[in-house]
Design a protein around this motif. Structure first.
Motif, PDB file in Angstrom:
ATOM      1  N   UNK A  84     -18.017  -0.285  10.786  1.00 62.58           N
ATOM      2  CA  UNK A  84     -16.751  -0.637  11.427  1.00 62.58           C
ATOM      3  C   UNK A  84     -16.646  -0.023  12.812  1.00 62.58           C
ATOM      4  N   UNK A  85     -16.932   1.264  12.929  1.00 60.98           N
ATOM      5  CA  UNK A  85     -16.818   1.947  14.212  1.00 60.98           C
ATOM      6  C   UNK A  85     -17.907   1.499  15.183  1.00 60.98           C
ATOM      7  N   UNK A  86     -19.123   1.301  14.683  1.00 62.24           N
ATOM      8  CA  UNK A  86     -20.222   0.898  15.558  1.00 62.24           C
ATOM      9  C   UNK A  86     -20.058  -0.518  16.091  1.00 62.24           C
ATOM     10  N   UNK A  87     -19.223  -1.312  15.433  1.00 61.87           N
ATOM     11  CA  UNK A  87     -18.987  -2.676  15.907  1.00 61.87           C
ATOM     12  C   UNK A  87     -18.412  -2.698  17.318  1.00 61.87           C
ATOM     13  N   UNK A  88     -17.728  -1.633  17.711  1.00 57.46           N
ATOM     14  CA  UNK A  88     -17.143  -1.590  19.048  1.00 57.46           C
ATOM     15  C   UNK A  88     -18.209  -1.555  20.134  1.00 57.46           C
ATOM     16  N   UNK A  89     -19.405  -1.099  19.781  1.00 52.89           N
ATOM     17  CA  UNK A  89     -20.517  -1.083  20.727  1.00 52.89           C
ATOM     18  C   UNK A  89     -21.502  -2.223  20.461  1.00 52.89           C
ATOM     19  N   UNK A  90     -21.192  -3.047  19.474  1.00 45.05           N
ATOM     20  CA  UNK A  90     -22.120  -4.109  19.119  1.00 45.05           C
ATOM     21  C   UNK A  90     -23.340  -3.612  18.373  1.00 45.05           C
ATOM     22  N   UNK A  91     -23.247  -2.445  17.775  1.00 41.57           N
ATOM     23  CA  UNK A  91     -24.389  -1.830  17.094  1.00 41.57           C
ATOM     24  C   UNK A  91     -24.130  -1.639  15.595  1.00 41.57           C
ATOM     25  N   UNK A  92     -23.286  -2.492  15.010  1.00 40.70           N
ATOM     26  CA  UNK A  92     -22.936  -2.349  13.599  1.00 40.70           C
ATOM     27  C   UNK A  92     -24.168  -2.393  12.702  1.00 40.70           C
ATOM     28  N   UNK A  93     -25.138  -3.241  13.048  1.00 46.03           N
ATOM     29  CA  UNK A  93     -26.320  -3.380  12.199  1.00 46.03           C
ATOM     30  C   UNK A  93     -27.217  -2.147  12.230  1.00 46.03           C
ATOM     31  N   UNK A  94     -26.952  -1.246  13.160  1.00 49.50           N
ATOM     32  CA  UNK A  94     -27.750  -0.014  13.246  1.00 49.50           C
ATOM     33  C   UNK A  94     -27.116   1.135  12.476  1.00 49.50           C
ATOM     34  N   UNK A  95     -25.968   0.914  11.845  1.00 49.04           N
ATOM     35  CA  UNK A  95     -25.227   2.012  11.217  1.00 49.04           C
ATOM     36  C   UNK A  95     -26.054   2.759  10.178  1.00 49.04           C
ATOM     37  N   UNK A  96     -26.707   2.036   9.296  1.00 50.93           N
ATOM     38  CA  UNK A  96     -27.493   2.702   8.251  1.00 50.93           C
ATOM     39  C   UNK A  96     -28.621   3.518   8.859  1.00 50.93           C
ATOM     40  N   UNK A  97     -29.315   2.959   9.838  1.00 56.63           N
ATOM     41  CA  UNK A  97     -30.423   3.676  10.472  1.00 56.63           C
ATOM     42  C   UNK A  97     -29.939   4.921  11.193  1.00 56.63           C
ATOM     43  N   UNK A  98     -28.761   4.835  11.829  1.00 50.58           N
ATOM     44  CA  UNK A  98     -28.195   6.003  12.519  1.00 50.58           C
ATOM     45  C   UNK A  98     -27.942   7.127  11.530  1.00 50.58           C
TER      46      UNK A  98
END
Length: 488
Positions: free
Chosen positions: A67-81
């Motif tokens: 949800x938070x990473x969506x603001x940067x367009x990086x939602x799909x990277x959340x698990x990897x982060x």
């Protein structure tokens, strides 16, 4: 971590790295992304805090939910982060820990940029830009990934909305079930200003009551305030929580430039006094806290006897925005039942006419008249009862004068009860469940109620129907009690 990252003077290219070289948005400020693009920087900062005396380091994953990473367009990277953030923190700990002094990685789960209890629209208090289910999904992905990366425990922190936190705890419980093991959980709320409440309106004690079902390692407070303004609220938790208490305040209030001016010596003096006064078990720092602060705090609490967990009576505790405890001398608990379509013709007509704002006035009148618990029921054949329950609970949440007392979710339909559970910030009551459909259904529903942190009313029904004698009532309810205590 944020304070130290600001010192690094990183460029947008550092945040972007090779992995996001073609990304179409500016990534500067997405600190969590650095676990993937500049893990060397993150590891070095962890090492500095560990060298200063930290026993626990937090993963650089405060905004690493989908949800938070969506603001940067990086939602799909959340698990990897999350995986990378835990792994780099674990590597830093492995470098310095010993058999005599282990170091621990707290997998951080932040509040997200959206709130389940607060409408983002001043024109529509019942509107929400996130659902409980969406929060559970996002938090579950983060928790699972942090554990995969090597986190030793999970820290749900900087909680400004307890309903968000309850979604995180619900998700964590699901993750534990799927993995077949659990790790300790730390929970830390944020008192946002001098009012002494979370942003969503709860007092510290009401907050604790709302999340106690998760059986955390610790309950605490962090961020927003410096130690001088936070002490009273930590003291409230220390008095009411029979688990360890934690505190990691800011290094004072932010100055005009957004920096923090409280010196390591001053911060250590405050937190050392808390430790000596028996208020806390775990101490640290949040915004503005440098390794120098941690070194001073560690020195201040060395050799201090840890707080002993209080032995508290087993009273029924509920909460809205404020705590409500049922004690032996409480006499009858006043339940306001006019917000019930089956018990009030006026309320039923207002709801059927879609006059929810006027129906809210009925709830206000009940509270003003002395109701200590508010019963809410929408069992009417012409209603979408789940939607009505959800909407009305959201409207209640927008009215502090009403939301201060606990809510009793009342329905004969499980789907309506579950919809209500997803909308309660505080610890409410489910009315009701029974053994009418057998033990398997009873236990399944009871486990969901417990996972949401609610109390429950059990009706004297079993597979043979409603109890019709005193002996049958006792037998059915004794059986239900033993199942709740021994199996849930």
């Amino acid at each position: 971590m944020g304070t130290m990252l600001q010192r690094e003077a990183l460029t947008e290219a550092d945040y972007r790295g090779e992995q996001f070289a073609a990304h179409d948005r500016d990534l500067r400020g997405n600190h969590d992304l650095l676990a993937l693009t500049r893990p060397d920087v993150i590891r070095r900062i962890h090492a500095e805090y560990l060298a200063a005396g930290a026993d626990i380091v937090e993963t650089n994953s405060f905004t690493a939910t989908r949800i938070a990473q969506a603001e940067y367009g990086t939602a799909d990277a959340a698990a990897a982060i999350n995986r990378a953030a835990a792994a780099v923190a674990r590597a830093a700990c492995d470098d310095v820990e010993s058999a005599d002094r282990p170091r621990f990685v707290a997998g951080v789960i932040g509040p997200t940029s959206r709130t389940a209890s607060i409408s983002p629209s001043v024109d529509d208090p019942a509107y929400r830009n996130v659902t409980f289910a969406e929060l559970v999904e996002a938090y579950g992905e983060a928790a699972r990934s942090l554990l995969e990366g090597g986190a030793d425990l999970l820290l749900v922190e900087t909680i400004i909305d307890t309903l968000n936190a309850k979604a995180a705890l619900y998700a964590i419980a699901e993750v534990f079930d799927n993995l077949g093991y659990r790790v300790p959980i730390m929970i830390s709320g944020t008192i946002t200003d001098r009012s002494g409440r979370l942003l969503s309106g709860q007092t510290a004690e009401a907050f604790w009551i709302s999340v106690a079902h998760a059986q955390p390692l610790s309950i605490g407070l962090n961020c927003a305030l410096g130690p001088d303004l936070l002490r009273q609220h930590v003291q409230d938790l220390s008095r009411t929580a029979a688990v360890s208490t934690s505190a990691h305040p800011n290094a004072g209030l932010p100055n005009d430039l957004g920096g923090y001016d409280l010196s390591p010596a001053s911060m250590a003096e405050e937190l050392g006094a808390w430790a000596r006064d028996g208020l806390v078990n775990i101490v640290g720092g949040c915004c503005g806290t440098t390794p120098e602060h941690i070194a001073a705090i560690a020195a201040a609490v060395t050799g201090v006897r840890p707080r002993e967990h209080p032995v508290l009576p087993a009273y029924t505790q509920l909460s809205g925005l404020e705590p409500f405890t049922v004690r032996p001398d409480s006499l009858f608990v006043n339940v306001g039942e006019r917000t019930n379509v089956t018990g009030s013709r006026r309320f039923a007509k207002l709801i059927l006419d879609n006059r929810f704002d006027d129906a809210l006035e009925v709830a206000r009148q009940q509270v003003d008249a002395g109701a200590q618990v508010l019963d809410v029921n929408f069992d009417e054949g012409l209603l979408d009862s789940e939607a009505a329950m959800t909407r009305f609970l959201r409207l209640i949440a927008s009215e502090p004068a009403i939301a201060r007392i606990p809510v009793m979710i009342d329905s004969s339909r499980w789907s309506v009860l579950e919809a209500g559970l997803k909308g309660l910030q505080g610890k409410g009551i489910v009315n009701s469940i029974s053994l009418k459909e057998g033990e398997e259904s009873f236990l399944a529903q009871a486990r969901v109620v417990q996972r949401h942190g609610a109390a429950v009313v059990v009706m004297a029904f079993d597979e043979e129907g409603q109890a019709d004698t005193a002996e049958r009532k006792v037998d059915i309810l004794a059986r239900a009690y033993r199942m709740l205590v021994d199996e849930v």
